[in-house]
Design a protein around this motif. Sequence first.
Motif, short mmCIF file in Angstrom:
data_model
loop_
_atom_site.label_atom_id
_atom_site.label_comp_id
_atom_site.label_asym_id
_atom_site.label_seq_id
_atom_site.Cartn_x
_atom_site.Cartn_y
_atom_site.Cartn_z
N UNK A 95 0.83 -1.21 0.00
CA UNK A 95 0.00 0.00 0.00
C UNK A 95 0.86 1.25 0.00
N UNK A 96 1.96 1.22 0.72
CA UNK A 96 2.82 2.39 0.72
C UNK A 96 3.42 2.62 -0.66
N UNK A 97 3.80 1.54 -1.31
CA UNK A 97 4.33 1.67 -2.66
C UNK A 97 3.26 2.21 -3.61
N UNK A 98 2.06 1.67 -3.49
CA UNK A 98 0.96 2.12 -4.34
C UNK A 98 0.63 3.59 -4.07
N UNK A 99 0.58 3.96 -2.78
CA UNK A 99 0.28 5.34 -2.43
C UNK A 99 1.38 6.29 -2.90
N UNK A 100 2.63 5.87 -2.77
CA UNK A 100 3.74 6.71 -3.22
C UNK A 100 3.67 6.89 -4.74
N UNK A 101 3.34 5.82 -5.45
CA UNK A 101 3.21 5.90 -6.90
C UNK A 101 2.06 6.84 -7.30
N UNK A 102 0.93 6.71 -6.61
CA UNK A 102 -0.21 7.59 -6.89
C UNK A 102 0.13 9.04 -6.61
N UNK A 103 0.84 9.28 -5.49
CA UNK A 103 1.24 10.65 -5.16
C UNK A 103 2.16 11.22 -6.23
N UNK A 104 3.10 10.41 -6.70
CA UNK A 104 4.03 10.87 -7.73
C UNK A 104 3.29 11.18 -9.04
N UNK A 105 2.33 10.32 -9.41
CA UNK A 105 1.54 10.55 -10.62
C UNK A 105 0.71 11.82 -10.50
N UNK A 106 0.11 12.02 -9.33
CA UNK A 106 -0.70 13.22 -9.11
C UNK A 106 0.16 14.47 -9.16
N UNK A 107 1.35 14.40 -8.57
CA UNK A 107 2.25 15.55 -8.60
C UNK A 107 2.66 15.87 -10.03
N UNK A 108 2.92 14.84 -10.84
CA UNK A 108 3.30 15.06 -12.24
C UNK A 108 2.13 15.67 -13.03
N UNK A 109 0.91 15.17 -12.79
CA UNK A 109 -0.27 15.74 -13.45
C UNK A 109 -0.44 17.20 -13.05
N UNK A 110 -0.25 17.49 -11.76
CA UNK A 110 -0.40 18.86 -11.29
C UNK A 110 0.65 19.77 -11.92
N UNK A 111 1.87 19.29 -12.04
CA UNK A 111 2.93 20.09 -12.66
C UNK A 111 2.59 20.36 -14.13
N UNK A 112 2.10 19.35 -14.82
CA UNK A 112 1.75 19.52 -16.24
C UNK A 112 0.59 20.51 -16.40
N UNK A 113 -0.42 20.39 -15.55
CA UNK A 113 -1.55 21.34 -15.60
C UNK A 113 -1.07 22.75 -15.30
N UNK A 114 -0.17 22.87 -14.36
CA UNK A 114 0.37 24.18 -14.01
C UNK A 114 1.15 24.77 -15.18
N UNK A 115 1.95 23.94 -15.86
CA UNK A 115 2.69 24.39 -17.03
C UNK A 115 1.72 24.86 -18.12
N UNK A 116 0.67 24.10 -18.36
CA UNK A 116 -0.31 24.48 -19.39
C UNK A 116 -1.00 25.78 -19.01
N UNK A 117 -1.35 25.92 -17.75
CA UNK A 117 -2.02 27.14 -17.28
C UNK A 117 -1.10 28.35 -17.45
N UNK A 118 0.18 28.20 -17.09
CA UNK A 118 1.12 29.30 -17.24
C UNK A 118 1.33 29.65 -18.71
#
Length: 180
Positions: free
Chosen positions: A44-67
């Motif tokens: 579960x920790x591995x899965x949660x860490x992976x999900x957190x990393x994916x969410x952070x990458x999506x957020x960074x990409x959305x932020x780049x697009x917004x900027x």
Amino acid sequence: MAKSLADQLLNAGLVDKKKAKQAEQQKRKTSRQQQKGKAEPDETQQRLAKERAEKAERDRELNRQRQHAEQAKALRAQAWQMLRQSEVSASGEVRFSFTDPRVNKIKQLYVDETAQAQLAKGRLAICADDERFYVVPRNVADKVAERFADAVIFIADTKAVEPDEDDPYKDFPIPDDLMW
């Protein structure tokens, strides 16, 4: 049959029922935590860490697009402001025809004779927004093109005015007053 230690202590009167029950619950609780701690948290920790990393990458990409969108909007606003501030008033009775690349049609703009000559020589340019056309100096049109290229509609090609060396009709220039 042998009795458990808790039963033996109860019979001897050294421990009451309440304390024996608490000790048994504590024992079960620690064994559960040990079982969960060994198998599940790693997965579960591995899965949660992976999900957190994916969410952070999506957020960074959305932020780049917004900027990027905000930057494009700011550049477009700068272009429109430059057009409005540096517009040359060239209204007159001489019709100047040019091709509008946005709709791929020939458009006409009525200007005075000096503006027509400057447009033909490439000293003036025609830019447009959704509502109207602007006649602006060429250097302003170049700056607008850097910020928002779709705004520049027409700039005369100065190289096309000069005749080629191989042109058999180079000695017969087209008169400036020729109107179609």
